[in-house]
Design a protein around this motif. Structure first.
Motif, PDB file in Angstrom:
ATOM      1  N   ASN A 103       2.652 139.978  64.598  1.00  0.00           N
ATOM      2  CA  ASN A 103       1.408 139.844  63.831  1.00  0.00           C
ATOM      3  C   ASN A 103       0.436 138.859  64.469  1.00  0.00           C
ATOM      4  N   ILE A 104       0.955 137.791  65.094  1.00  0.00           N
ATOM      5  CA  ILE A 104       0.086 136.833  65.788  1.00  0.00           C
ATOM      6  C   ILE A 104      -0.665 137.529  66.919  1.00  0.00           C
ATOM      7  N   LEU A 105       0.072 138.315  67.726  1.00  0.00           N
ATOM      8  CA  LEU A 105      -0.574 139.015  68.834  1.00  0.00           C
ATOM      9  C   LEU A 105      -1.607 140.018  68.336  1.00  0.00           C
ATOM     10  N   ILE A 106      -1.320 140.681  67.231  1.00  0.00           N
ATOM     11  CA  ILE A 106      -2.274 141.641  66.667  1.00  0.00           C
ATOM     12  C   ILE A 106      -3.540 140.917  66.196  1.00  0.00           C
ATOM     13  N   GLN A 107      -3.363 139.731  65.574  1.00  0.00           N
ATOM     14  CA  GLN A 107      -4.528 138.940  65.145  1.00  0.00           C
ATOM     15  C   GLN A 107      -5.362 138.501  66.341  1.00  0.00           C
ATOM     16  N   TYR A 108      -4.697 138.072  67.419  1.00  0.00           N
ATOM     17  CA  TYR A 108      -5.415 137.690  68.641  1.00  0.00           C
ATOM     18  C   TYR A 108      -6.189 138.877  69.205  1.00  0.00           C
ATOM     19  N   TYR A 109      -5.553 140.039  69.180  1.00  0.00           N
ATOM     20  CA  TYR A 109      -6.187 141.255  69.701  1.00  0.00           C
ATOM     21  C   TYR A 109      -7.439 141.593  68.881  1.00  0.00           C
ATOM     22  N   GLU A 110      -7.330 141.478  67.556  1.00  0.00           N
ATOM     23  CA  GLU A 110      -8.473 141.788  66.690  1.00  0.00           C
ATOM     24  C   GLU A 110      -9.624 140.818  66.924  1.00  0.00           C
ATOM     25  N   ARG A 111      -9.304 139.543  67.145  1.00  0.00           N
ATOM     26  CA  ARG A 111     -10.358 138.565  67.447  1.00  0.00           C
ATOM     27  C   ARG A 111     -11.027 138.881  68.774  1.00  0.00           C
ATOM     28  N   ASP A 112     -10.227 139.301  69.746  1.00  0.00           N
ATOM     29  CA  ASP A 112     -10.750 139.604  71.079  1.00  0.00           C
ATOM     30  C   ASP A 112     -11.629 140.850  71.091  1.00  0.00           C
ATOM     31  N   LEU A 113     -11.534 141.694  70.051  1.00  0.00           N
ATOM     32  CA  LEU A 113     -12.402 142.871  69.983  1.00  0.00           C
ATOM     33  C   LEU A 113     -13.856 142.443  69.835  1.00  0.00           C
ATOM     34  N   ASN A 114     -14.075 141.286  69.191  1.00  0.00           N
ATOM     35  CA  ASN A 114     -15.433 140.765  68.994  1.00  0.00           C
ATOM     36  C   ASN A 114     -15.834 139.792  70.090  1.00  0.00           C
ATOM     37  N   THR A 115     -14.980 138.808  70.332  1.00  0.00           N
ATOM     38  CA  THR A 115     -15.262 137.831  71.385  1.00  0.00           C
ATOM     39  C   THR A 115     -13.996 137.632  72.201  1.00  0.00           C
ATOM     40  N   SER A 116     -13.987 138.175  73.407  1.00  0.00           N
ATOM     41  CA  SER A 116     -12.781 138.091  74.235  1.00  0.00           C
ATOM     42  C   SER A 116     -12.555 136.663  74.714  1.00  0.00           C
ATOM     43  N   GLY A 117     -11.318 136.359  75.056  1.00  0.00           N
ATOM     44  CA  GLY A 117     -11.032 135.026  75.571  1.00  0.00           C
ATOM     45  C   GLY A 117      -9.644 134.518  75.259  1.00  0.00           C
ATOM     46  N   ILE A 118      -9.034 135.001  74.162  1.00  0.00           N
ATOM     47  CA  ILE A 118      -7.707 134.501  73.792  1.00  0.00           C
ATOM     48  C   ILE A 118      -6.638 135.130  74.681  1.00  0.00           C
ATOM     49  N   LEU A 119      -6.687 136.456  74.811  1.00  0.00           N
ATOM     50  CA  LEU A 119      -5.709 137.180  75.634  1.00  0.00           C
ATOM     51  C   LEU A 119      -6.339 137.604  76.948  1.00  0.00           C
ATOM     52  N   THR A 120      -5.503 137.691  77.986  1.00  0.00           N
ATOM     53  CA  THR A 120      -5.988 138.216  79.261  1.00  0.00           C
ATOM     54  C   THR A 120      -6.121 139.731  79.143  1.00  0.00           C
TER      55      THR A 120
END
Length: 225
Positions: A103-120
């Motif tokens: 769930n943490i990775l999914i939340q990071y992915y959803e945030r990156d859909l708007n502003t990338s930077g958390i995940l490579t």
């Protein structure tokens, strides 16, 4: 200022001597900046400290003593009663932990859909498949039976989050082994909510060498490869 770029480990501060040479000396716990209640931490001595500055300053002043060697950050927040973890609870723990990491990775992915930077970009590509498959299992608390069924049915979705968390922690140094200090940030933040995490990490260290290897970590989470 000779101390500007001079690094001291936690619990110590830079001090310039009469010749202007920088040295690391113990932080005076009484001189730590004031903190809010939510910044309090609990030490392994079961004592509440105003913050990590006070805890590590105290540990530094006890350097060379048995008490100093045994004093570590136990968990975030004021000290409270942590119930013992039963055999049944520690058996169920990996189910919740795997789901939480996913769930943490999914939340990071959803945030990156708007502003990338958390995940490579490479990480986003891996999580994208997990994100798409996860829509049928809504994030949140689930019965153990559902988590177990989901793990068996969608095993591949849980492998990457477990590997990802290991490599997030394996930083000082990067050697495919997790030390007590590398595990501490994750453990300390979870203890107040997940009282089994300390026992879980202890039992992950199968050979009792005080290091958790990648193979031991994956075995604890039920990952076969």
């Amino acid at each position: 200022d000779t101390c500007r770029n001079f690094h001291c480990k936690r619990g110590k501060v830079c001090h310039a001597d009469k010749q202007g040479k920088p040295h690391c000396i113990c932080q005076d716990p009484a001189a730590c900046p004031p903190t809010k209640d939510y910044e309090h931490v609990c030490g392994t001595d079961n004592k509440t400290y105003d913050g990590t500055c006070q805890l590590f300053g105290t540990k530094c002043q006890l350097e060379g003593t048995k008490m100093g060697r045994q004093l570590h950050l136990d968990y975030m927040g004021s000290c409270k009663y942590i119930p013992p973890c039963t055999d049944y609870e520690v058996d169920q723990f990996p189910l919740r932990m795997r789901d939480w990491l996913k769930n943490i990775l999914i939340q990071y992915y959803e945030r990156d859909l708007n502003t990338s930077g958390i995940l490579t970009e490479k990480q986003r590509n891996k999580v994208k498949k997990i994100y798409q498959n996860d829509k049928r299992l809504v994030a949140g608390d689930h019965p153990v039976e559902l988590l177990l069924h989901d793990f068996e049915k969608n095993y591949h979705m849980y492998v990457y989050p477990v590997h990802w968390q290991f490599h997030q922690l394996d930083q000082h140094p990067v050697d495919r082994l997790l030390t007590h200090s590398e595990l501490a940030p994750l453990r300390a933040s979870l203890v107040p909510m997940e009282h089994c995490i300390t026992r879980f990490f202890q039992e992950c260290d199968g050979d009792q060498d005080k290091l958790v290897a990648l193979k031991e970590w994956c075995h604890c989470f039920g990952i076969k490869e």
